[in-house]
Design an enzyme around this catalytic site. Structure first.
Site, PDB file in Angstrom:
ATOM      1  CG  HIS A 371      -2.172  -0.782   1.029  1.00 36.17           C
ATOM      2  ND1 HIS A 371      -3.388  -0.212   0.755  1.00 36.17           N
ATOM      3  CD2 HIS A 371      -2.384  -2.120   1.032  1.00 36.17           C
ATOM      4  CE1 HIS A 371      -4.293  -1.168   0.616  1.00 36.17           C
ATOM      5  NE2 HIS A 371      -3.703  -2.334   0.783  1.00 36.17           N
ATOM      6  N   PRO A 372       0.451   2.280  -0.698  1.00 36.51           N
ATOM      7  CG  PRO A 372      -0.789   3.793  -1.990  1.00 36.51           C
ATOM      8  CD  PRO A 372      -0.769   2.357  -1.535  1.00 36.51           C
ATOM      9  CB  SER A 388      -4.246   4.033  -4.484  1.00 40.84           C
ATOM     10  OG  SER A 388      -4.144   2.742  -3.942  1.00 40.84           O
ATOM     11  CB  ALA A 390     -10.531   6.985  -7.138  1.00 40.22           C
ATOM     12  CD  GLU A 391      -9.222   3.084  -2.554  1.00 37.60           C
ATOM     13  OE1 GLU A 391      -9.851   2.064  -2.871  1.00 37.60           O
ATOM     14  OE2 GLU A 391      -8.003   3.083  -2.216  1.00 37.60           O
ATOM     15  CD  GLN A 392      -3.402   8.530  -1.181  1.00 33.45           C
ATOM     16  OE1 GLN A 392      -2.929   9.662  -1.062  1.00 33.45           O
ATOM     17  NE2 GLN A 392      -2.657   7.426  -1.094  1.00 33.45           N
ATOM     18  CG  PHE A 423      -1.649   5.512   8.878  1.00 36.66           C
ATOM     19  CD1 PHE A 423      -1.968   5.126  10.169  1.00 36.66           C
ATOM     20  CD2 PHE A 423      -2.584   6.266   8.164  1.00 36.66           C
ATOM     21  CE1 PHE A 423      -3.175   5.480  10.747  1.00 36.66           C
ATOM     22  CE2 PHE A 423      -3.788   6.626   8.735  1.00 36.66           C
ATOM     23  CZ  PHE A 423      -4.097   6.239  10.036  1.00 36.66           C
ATOM     24  CB  ALA A 426     -11.345   2.371   4.821  1.00 37.58           C
ATOM     25  CB  VAL A 427      -9.064   7.293   2.126  1.00 36.00           C
ATOM     26  CG1 VAL A 427      -9.290   8.777   1.861  1.00 36.00           C
ATOM     27  CG2 VAL A 427      -7.604   7.032   2.473  1.00 36.00           C
TER      28      VAL A 427
END
Length: 471
Positions: A371-372, A388, A390-392, A423, A426-427
């Site tokens: 995971h980034p 990732s 889109a989530e961030q 870290f 779930a954004v």
């Protein structure tokens, strides 16, 4: 690969709104099985007499012989029971669907004429009223075709619906494969119609009933008087009617037989129920063909790509990135006993999560490390996976001030230095502020606690991703 055919999911936790005509709160489908003259009998070329669904306690087949008492009970259904029911339904202006055994219809022309005159639907109940469980697939297909041919010859029109009853595991697929039927009822698995995909055929299934059924007068445990039948029908009606008033209208099938409910002491309970149901507002008494036409128009089938039917390559291409850069999870999940229950987001998530949970600690650590960092160097360089990114972006982590970006980078570095993995949160369940607050709190936890927490967050991220692409 192992694939499980039974469908435990059905319509899922939220059933479609039936939208019955005129805002009806319930659809009451009355079905009259017409089997008299189609049952096992050496006169019909069978090897034994009938033993099923009669008032003879403990009846057994008589090999090679006619069973006069059994025949007489079936004859009652045709000679007296049918006409008593015909007067009841026509007198109350309630249409019914006939499940007509083709050979029985051929031997009862006056009853067929009366059914047609009343405007009743005459569906097929198979060629003969016999058990199909051990019938070879090819022979059952032949009998289905012959039943449709004979039905059309006797009635004047082909059947648009089907119910075998004493069916085999092949019956539903074989009847669907004819491509000639608007509905099939050889299931008991729902309170609403649903679609079944059989090859290229989208077959509508209208489930039937074995409990709101007068056959319980001839089985144990069962009804022994009309009042018990009335009570059961009333209780079922009241429950479904209340659900309809709450916005979740259902279908209520009632199964009847001329030789059973046609008896005076039994029909009184049915009459009492019909009076009760008709006293309520918003009750629809459709023939099953009308249910089929309504459902096909209101809820047409929509096919989608089902995980349980994919090839391995397609499965990996579609779901290999659900767990970040960890396609091995999807690869292992493909070998599970997948079925219709896994053709939705929750179902497939369970399969993928099982493989993640059963992996070694080293393998799970590898997933975490894949995971980034949140708002880290990959994000700045625009090298995140589309998911990732889109989530961030959903928490505006792609639009940070310089101070905010510095705060995230400092926390990322401290967290990785302490725990050995990024870290993870779930954004989409959070805001920028709640993410920063969780960062501060979790930074103080021990690594074992954080490993467990991070794994649960990874599963949650996977669940949200699946909900984007599956029902």
């Amino acid at each position: 690969m192992s694939r499980y055919p039974r469908d435990f999911r059905g319509h899922g936790p939220v059933a479609p709104h039936a939208a019955w005509p005129n805002g009806a709160k319930i659809a009451v489908s009355l079905v009259l099985n017409y089997e008299e003259g189609g049952e096992n009998n050496i006169l019909h070329g069978d090897g034994q007499s009938e033993a099923f669904l009669s008032d003879i306690a403990g009846a057994a087949p008589w090999p090679g012989q006619r069973h006069w008492n059994m025949e007489s009970i079936y004859d009652y259904g045709a000679r007296a029971g049918f006409w008593r029911l015909h007067r009841l339904f026509t007198g109350m202006d309630i249409p019914v669907t006939i499940y007509g055994v083709a050979t029985a219809l051929a031997r009862n022309p006056e009853q067929v004429a009366a059914m047609k005159s009343a405007g009743w639907e005459i569906a097929s109940h198979g060629l003969k009223w016999v058990d199909h469980r051990d019938m070879p697939r090819e022979e059952e297909a032949r009998q289905i075709a012959e039943a449709i041919r004979l039905h059309t010859e006797v009635v004047g029109d082909p059947p648009r619906g089907w119910y075998t009853g004493r069916c085999s595991v092949n019956t539903v697929d074989l009847t669907a494969a004819t491509g000639q039927l608007d509905w099939v009822s050889d299931t008991y698995d729902d309170d609403l119609p649903y679609w079944r995909e059989v090859g290229d055929r989208d077959q509508l299934i209208i489930p039937y009933t074995l409990e709101a059924n007068d056959m319980r007068f001839a089985t144990a445990p069962g009804y022994i008087e009309g009042e018990q039948f009335f009570t059961y029908l009333k209780d079922t009606f009241d429950t479904l009617y209340a659900e309809g008033e709450a916005g979740s209208a259902k279908m209520f099938s009632v199964g009847l037989h001329c030789r059973l409910i046609g008896r005076p002491g039994k029909i009184a309970g049915l009459k009492r129920f019909l009076d009760y149901a008709k006293s309520h507002h918003g009750v629809w008494f459709p023939r099953r063909i009308e249910i089929a036409e309504h459902w096909a128009k209101t809820h047409p089938h929509k096919r989608f790509e089902r995980p349980s039917q994919m090839t391995r390559d397609r499965f990996l291409a579609r779901f290999g990135g659900i767990f970040e850069h960890s396609a091995w999870i999807a690869d292992r999940a493909f070998d599970l006993e997948l079925g219709p229950a896994h053709d939705c987001a929750i179902g497939l998530h369970n399969a993928l999560a099982r493989m993640f949970r059963s992996a070694t600690a080293t393998e799970r650590l590898g997933v975490l490390q894949a995971h980034p960092d949140l708002a880290g160097k990959l994000a700045v360089a625009k090298r995140l996976t589309p998911e990732s990114h889109a989530e961030q972006a959903s928490a505006a982590l792609d639009a940070l001030t310089d101070d905010e970006r510095q705060a995230f980078q400092t926390l990322n570095a401290q967290y990785v230095a302490k725990h050995g993995f990024p870290f993870i949160i779930a954004v989409r369940d959070n805001t920028k502020a709640s993410i920063l607050a969780a960062f501060q709190t979790r930074l103080a936890n021990d690594t074992a606690t954080e490993f467990s927490t991070a794994c649960k967050q990874v599963e949650r991220i996977a669940e949200l991703r699946l909900k984007d692409i599956l029902p």
